[in-house]
Design an enzyme around this catalytic site. Structure first.
Site, PDB file in Angstrom:
ATOM      1  N   GLU A  18      -4.288  -4.134  -6.697  1.00 29.43           N
ATOM      2  CA  GLU A  18      -4.521  -2.788  -7.259  1.00 29.43           C
ATOM      3  C   GLU A  18      -5.134  -1.837  -6.221  1.00 29.43           C
ATOM      4  OE1 GLU A  18      -5.485  -2.360 -11.329  1.00 29.43           O
ATOM      5  OE2 GLU A  18      -4.789  -4.377 -11.830  1.00 29.43           O
ATOM      6  N   GLY A  73     -25.174 -25.376  -0.207  1.00 30.94           N
ATOM      7  CA  GLY A  73     -24.993 -26.274   0.935  1.00 30.94           C
ATOM      8  C   GLY A  73     -23.693 -27.062   0.833  1.00 30.94           C
ATOM      9  N   GLN A 100     -23.505 -20.951   0.422  1.00 30.65           N
ATOM     10  CA  GLN A 100     -24.571 -21.261   1.387  1.00 30.65           C
ATOM     11  C   GLN A 100     -25.781 -21.881   0.677  1.00 30.65           C
ATOM     12  OE1 GLN A 100     -23.736 -20.874   4.438  1.00 30.65           O
ATOM     13  NE2 GLN A 100     -25.651 -21.592   5.325  1.00 30.65           N
ATOM     14  N   GLY A 133      -6.860   1.012 -13.842  1.00 34.38           N
ATOM     15  CA  GLY A 133      -6.770  -0.419 -13.541  1.00 34.38           C
ATOM     16  C   GLY A 133      -7.835  -0.863 -12.551  1.00 34.38           C
ATOM     17  N   SER A 158       0.837  -1.213   0.000  1.00 34.51           N
ATOM     18  CA  SER A 158       0.000   0.000   0.000  1.00 34.51           C
ATOM     19  C   SER A 158       0.867   1.256   0.000  1.00 34.51           C
ATOM     20  CB  SER A 158      -0.900   0.012   1.241  1.00 34.51           C
ATOM     21  OG  SER A 158      -1.800  -1.070   1.197  1.00 34.51           O
TER      22      SER A 158
END
Ligand code: CAA
Length: 383
Positions: free
Chosen positions: A364, A340, A337, A243, A133
């Protein structure tokens, strides 16, 4: 699909991408993921279709299309395979785009044509082991020695790293200047002094190659500097603004694929003597999945249209990436979910979508970085 009407050309681009995805990408996506196989033949065919340099003018080997056409195509490709989606996205928006925007005529003639036509593949080398970062803290250096820059350092998590022919590499030409000392270089990956390190064994997008790259006294011709020394940080952030629309699009493709698989499954699967689509609890789930996916797509389209119209779009691009990435994660979680126990196995594609979705919250610019960009712009705008 939406109130935004598409031009005939945009419809054609989307239909071509959809057809190619159904026939060539979807059938091999699971096996490429399982075997960590880079989809080289598919990428070559994407080049033949004109999808590897969609926004580059035709005279430089591209398709000369708008950014909106690019996101339409990229969503379809990512729906079939998120790995293929990011390979296409990196070449288009992180490599062709800065060359088109910041390259001089010679650089465009020497490098852009092969990349935009799909003859060569590109990668974008910004991140480092201790600079993700916080890009400005990068340690890779470049110093001028006669007609060459000498590059030394390590780059990390480079998408297409092991497969690329050409790279946009960021290095510091003056570390004392912090971000103002960063410069951008066009680098032929066959240059002596470049070594491919370990390939990452990843949670998702397993058909991509993500590599660590070492530069050891690597000599780059002085004419391969993009713009001038010290402009690299702005080139990187400007490039990432575009991007991020690509990654947001990839996330929308993943979410849409998960939504469609879930809706189909709900209509087939029976429980308590009825298709599970009859149950309101699951209907509400599918309603939220559809709504969040559509909202993400609209944010992506807004950012793409603003970019096409040369309106400042950095905040909208960050919003699109933030919202679409978190949506992809949420929608794919619900998709498992709904499926299942089956959803937790590789018998169904939703577990792959779930694994692929996670990276969209990281590369990105993490979701935290997108929030930072959005907050800064919003606080500037509102007096
Ligand atoms: N476009 C152009 N210039 C910009 C800009 C933009 N979007 N944003 C900021 N700048 C300029 C500023 O105007 C400023 O210029 P001056 O020095 O002339 O005043 C300069 O850049 C520094 O700006 P900031 O003070 O805002 O910089 P910062 O250090 O606070 O960092 C940041 C800002 C948003 C945190 C930025 O560092 C960032 O986006 N970090 C995330 C990096 C990232 O996205 N990495 C992804 C790796 S690439 C990848 O994942 C590729 C892959 O393989 C898929």
């Amino acid at each position: 699909m939406s109130i935004i009407s598409l031009t005939e050309e945009q419809k054609m681009v989307r239909n071509t991408a959809q057809e190619f995805m159904e026939n060539e990408i979807k059938p091999v996506a699971a096996i490429n993921d399982k075997e960590h196989r880079f989809p080289k033949e598919i990428i070559n065919k994407l080049g033949e279709l004109g999808f590897m340099g969609m926004n580059v003018p035709e005279e430089h080997g591209g398709s000369g299309l708008d950014y909106f056409s690019y996101v339409l195509a990229l969503e379809e490709i990512s729906k079939g395979c998120a790995s293929t989606g990011v390979i296409m996205s990196v070449n288009n928006s992180l490599v062709c785009s800065p060359l088109k925007t910041f390259g001089n005529t010679d650089q465009k003639l020497s490098f852009l044509k092969d990349l935009a036509s799909g003859n060569k593949l590109g990668c974008f080398m910004l991140s480092e082991p201790e600079a993700g970062s916080d890009v400005a803290s990068m340690k890779t250096t470049a110093f001028l020695d006669g007609d060459y820059y000498i590059l030394n350092g390590t780059k990390s998590w480079i998408t297409n790293g092991a497969e690329a022919d050409l790279a946009i590499v960021f290095a510091s030409t003056d570390r004392s200047l912090k971000h103002k000392g960063i410069s951008a270089f066009i680098v032929d990956m066959k240059t002596p002094g470049i070594n491919i390190g370990k390939l990452e064994d990843k949670l998702g997008i397993r058909a991509t190659s993500t590599a660590q790259i070492f530069f050891e006294d690597c000599k780059i011709p002085r004419e391969n500097l993009l713009r001038s020394e010290g402009e690299g940080f702005k080139i990187a952030l400007h490039t990432l603004d575009g991007g991020r629309i690509g990654i947001a699009t990839q996330a929308v493709g993943i979410a849409q694929a998960a939504l469609e698989e879930s809706a189909r499954y709900m209509k087939e699967r029976k429980a308590f003597g009825r298709p599970i689509s009859d149950f309101q609890g699951l209907q509400f789930m599918i309603a939220d999945m559809a709504t969040k996916t559509e909202a993400s797509r609209l944010l992506v389209w807004q950012a793409a249209i603003m970019k096409d119209q040369n309106i400042k779009y950095g905040k909208q691009s960050a919003m699109a990436k933030l919202f679409a990435a978190e949506t992809a994660m949420w929608v794919t979680t619900k998709a498992i979910q709904i499926h299942g126990g089956y959803g937790y196995t590789t018998d169904y594609p939703v577990e792959r979508f779930f694994r692929d979705a996670k990276i969209t919250e990281i590369y990105e610019g993490t979701s935290e970085i997108q929030r930072l960009v959005i907050a800064r712009e919003t606080l500037k705008e509102i007096q």
